[in-house]
Design a protein around this motif. Structure first.
Motif, PDB file in Angstrom:
ATOM      1  N   GLN A  14       4.657  10.276  -9.553  1.00 34.91           N
ATOM      2  CA  GLN A  14       3.975  10.739 -10.754  1.00 34.91           C
ATOM      3  C   GLN A  14       3.517  12.180 -10.649  1.00 34.91           C
ATOM      4  N   LEU A  46       0.610  -3.691  -7.916  1.00 33.86           N
ATOM      5  CA  LEU A  46       1.304  -2.425  -8.177  1.00 33.86           C
ATOM      6  C   LEU A  46       1.427  -2.087  -9.660  1.00 33.86           C
ATOM      7  N   ASP A 105       2.472   1.859  -3.328  1.00 28.14           N
ATOM      8  CA  ASP A 105       1.512   2.432  -4.273  1.00 28.14           C
ATOM      9  C   ASP A 105       1.436   3.939  -4.076  1.00 28.14           C
ATOM     10  N   ARG A 106       1.427   4.342  -2.813  1.00 26.40           N
ATOM     11  CA  ARG A 106       1.368   5.771  -2.505  1.00 26.40           C
ATOM     12  C   ARG A 106       2.580   6.508  -3.031  1.00 26.40           C
ATOM     13  N   ARG A 136       0.834  -1.199   0.000  1.00 27.55           N
ATOM     14  CA  ARG A 136       0.000   0.000   0.000  1.00 27.55           C
ATOM     15  C   ARG A 136       0.873   1.256   0.000  1.00 27.55           C
ATOM     16  N   LEU A 161       4.435   5.674  -5.454  1.00 21.74           N
ATOM     17  CA  LEU A 161       4.369   5.716  -6.917  1.00 21.74           C
ATOM     18  C   LEU A 161       3.512   6.889  -7.372  1.00 21.74           C
ATOM     19  N   GLY A 162       2.417   7.123  -6.667  1.00 23.78           N
ATOM     20  CA  GLY A 162       1.559   8.258  -6.998  1.00 23.78           C
ATOM     21  C   GLY A 162       2.293   9.568  -6.815  1.00 23.78           C
ATOM     22  N   ILE A 163       3.091   9.635  -5.748  1.00 23.98           N
ATOM     23  CA  ILE A 163       3.837  10.865  -5.487  1.00 23.98           C
ATOM     24  C   ILE A 163       4.916  11.067  -6.540  1.00 23.98           C
TER      25      ILE A 163
END
Lengths: 271, 270
Positions: A161, A203, A154-155, A151, A157-159
């Motif tokens: 991006q 992921l 994943d977070r 989890r 990875l968002g950051i």
């Protein structure tokens, strides 16, 4: 062109520093001039893992503040010729990091002819972690095969991006790689642990490798030697595979299957 | 460019604008504040400065006096900008006027101004992949958001990258399409329908402005929460077996006060 690689995860304790040490060493062993930077201001441990903690005179914050120049702060690694370490400050905190400062350090490293700069990110999603990923060209997201680690990955990875320079400037996005660490095929087989395929499906990032769980990692830290240098260690072999795949060489995945030991082995010892 | 000294420096024209209406059923500021908190709790930025007309046609009881300052400042705290009132009892008009609220007639326009050139204002879509605003309205709202005159649909917002935990997207005025699914802990909101190609694992809120015909579609159904026009459902007892991990749709069935969410698997012919 210098390639900046960030080793990040979101979650703490998954193996970022271990990975930063081994991957930067692996690249240096292949002949690339490599720098590895510790972004964990105030809680530095890259210097310990690399075995250079007694040679730290100046650090990243000193360089950013202009109190020392880069050459004074970079420590030459004792295991590899082409590898240089830029430690974090232990006495300051992450507010001492500025985007302009970090950008200048990376530019200077580029002018000094470094092929790769590996940025060891701290855990979390705050300033230190964001500074480490801001200028990244590639990212190795380290994850344990465990739900909270996945989890958090994943977070992060968002950051990546949204907060990386590449994203903000609309350039080609940061190239993402997934590295699974502390993998135990036996526990996966027994249904206790997520398999690397499960993690990959959650992921949706290309897998660059799987590092098996091993006592060797603790030994390596205690000795101040990056795990990739260990002789006859599955961890070392796995990291070598990771470096090879990073350099676009094909390597089959090792250390991911569990074979139940035969009756003799079970009677007379062995795992 | 026209010479400013020649033309009018300010020109008044009639316009027809889409604006949100808030049906206010209670004028006690404390009770309204509680209701707003329950409804908006975790998402104080949901409205992002939306103008709103306060409609008192559903007002319970006949208060003698309204604390307009308290109500307007409460709404502004939730980033709602009250611009006028409708269907307000006569004796309360003076107070509302002093609070700088316009008296609006039944048609949603000021009764004294004739419409000169009606220009429907289309809400301009911002197709940036990760835009900011907030999550879910709770099911029993005191002030209920409903679109007023002339809703023009915005183009569909299409997101090509996987939506990651912690990210939120709001497709204002139209539909949303996710081409690479969404992770647990992420959130999508659309005024229209939501179409997810890939895993739907986070929260999806369709028909955010009250469109009960909005639907949610996914090729791999497994959300944490779904909502259509404010009617929501969580899945603490698991996703319905017939829809879990498969292509499915969610829609609102039933009539006005008896809406429920229906989840049905979609037929795949391959």
């Amino acid at each position: 062109m210098t390639r900046v690689i960030v080793i990040t995860s979101g979650k703490g304790g998954v193996g970022k520093t271990t990975t930063s040490a081994s991957i930067s060493s692996g690249l240096a062993l292949r002949g690339f001039k490599t720098a590895v930077i510790d972004f964990d201001v105030g809680l530095r441990n890259l210097d310990l893992i690399m075995g250079c903690e007694r040679r730290v005179v100046y650090d990243l914050v000193n360089v950013i503040n202009g109190e020392a120049n880069l050459s004074q702060a970079l420590i030459k690694d004792k295991h590899c010729d082409n590898l240089f370490i830029l430690p974090a400050s232990q006495t300051r905190d992450k507010d001492a990091l500025t985007e302009e400062g970090v950008e200048k350090v990376l530019k200077d490293l580029s002018h000094q002819g470094f092929d790769y700069v590996v940025c060891d990110s701290p855990a979390g999603i705050e300033r230190g972690a964001v500074m480490a990923l801001t200028f990244a060209d590639e990212a190795i997201v380290v994850s344990n095969p465990e739900v909270s680690s996945v989890r958090d990955s994943d977070r992060i990875l968002g950051i990546l991006q949204s907060k990386s320079r590449r994203a903000i400037e609309g350039r080609e996005p940061v190239k993402e790689h997934l590295l699974i660490t502390r993998y135990s095929p036996k526990r996966v087989e027994e249904g206790e642990m997520l398999s690397y395929k499960d993690v990959q499906e959650l992921l949706r990032v290309p897998l660059i490798g799987v590092i098996p769980e091993s006592d060797d990692v603790l030994q390596a830290s205690n000795q101040g030697t990056p795990a990739i240098h260990l002789k006859d260690s599955d961890v070392a072999f796995a990291y070598q595979d990771v470096v090879a795949r990073f350099l676009s060489e094909d390597r089959p995945l090792r250390f991911v299957s569990y074979e139940k030991p035969g009756i003799l082995k079970r009677l007379f010892g062995g795992k | 460019m026209a010479d400013a000294s020649q033309g009018k420096l300010i020109e008044f024209k009639g316009a027809s604008l889409a604006v949100m209406t808030a049906y206010v059923r209670e004028t006690d500021a404390v009770r309204l504040a509680d209701a707003m908190h329950m409804m908006m709790g975790g998402m104080p930025d949901f409205f992002a400065g939306e103008p709103v007309v306060l409609d008192f046609s559903q007002l319970a009881g006949a208060p003698d006096w309204v604390d307009w300052t308290a109500i307007t400042s409460l709404l502004r705290r939730y980033q709602v900008q009250p611009i006028g009132v409708r269907h307000l009892p006569e004796h309360l008009h003076e107070g509302a006027r002093r609070a700088n609220l316009a008296m609006l007639g039944k048609e949603g326009m000021s009764a004294e101004r004739p419409v000169a050139t009606p220009q429907p204002a289309a809400p301009v879509p911002q197709p940036e992949p990760v835009a900011a605003p907030a999550p879910a309205p709770a099911p029993e709202p005191v002030a209920e958001a409903q679109p007023a005159a002339g809703n023009t649909a915005a183009p569909t917002l299409i997101v090509e990258r996987p939506l990651r935990s912690g990210q939120q997207i709001y497709a204002k005025g139209g539909d949303l399409v996710l081409l690479a699914g969404m992770s647990p802990g992420s959130e999508v909101i659309a005024d229209g329908s939501i179409h997810v190609y890939g895993p739907l694992r986070g929260r999806a809120l369709a028909g955010a402005r009250g469109d009960t015909s909005a639907r949610i579609f996914s090729t791999n159904f497994g959300p944490e929460l779904v909502s259509i026009a404010g009617v929501y459902r969580t899945f603490e007892r698991g996703i319905p077996q017939n829809a879990a991990g498969r292509a499915a749709q969610v829609r609102l069935i039933g009539s006005d006060n008896q809406h429920t969410l229906e989840i049905t698997p979609l037929q795949n012919d391959h």
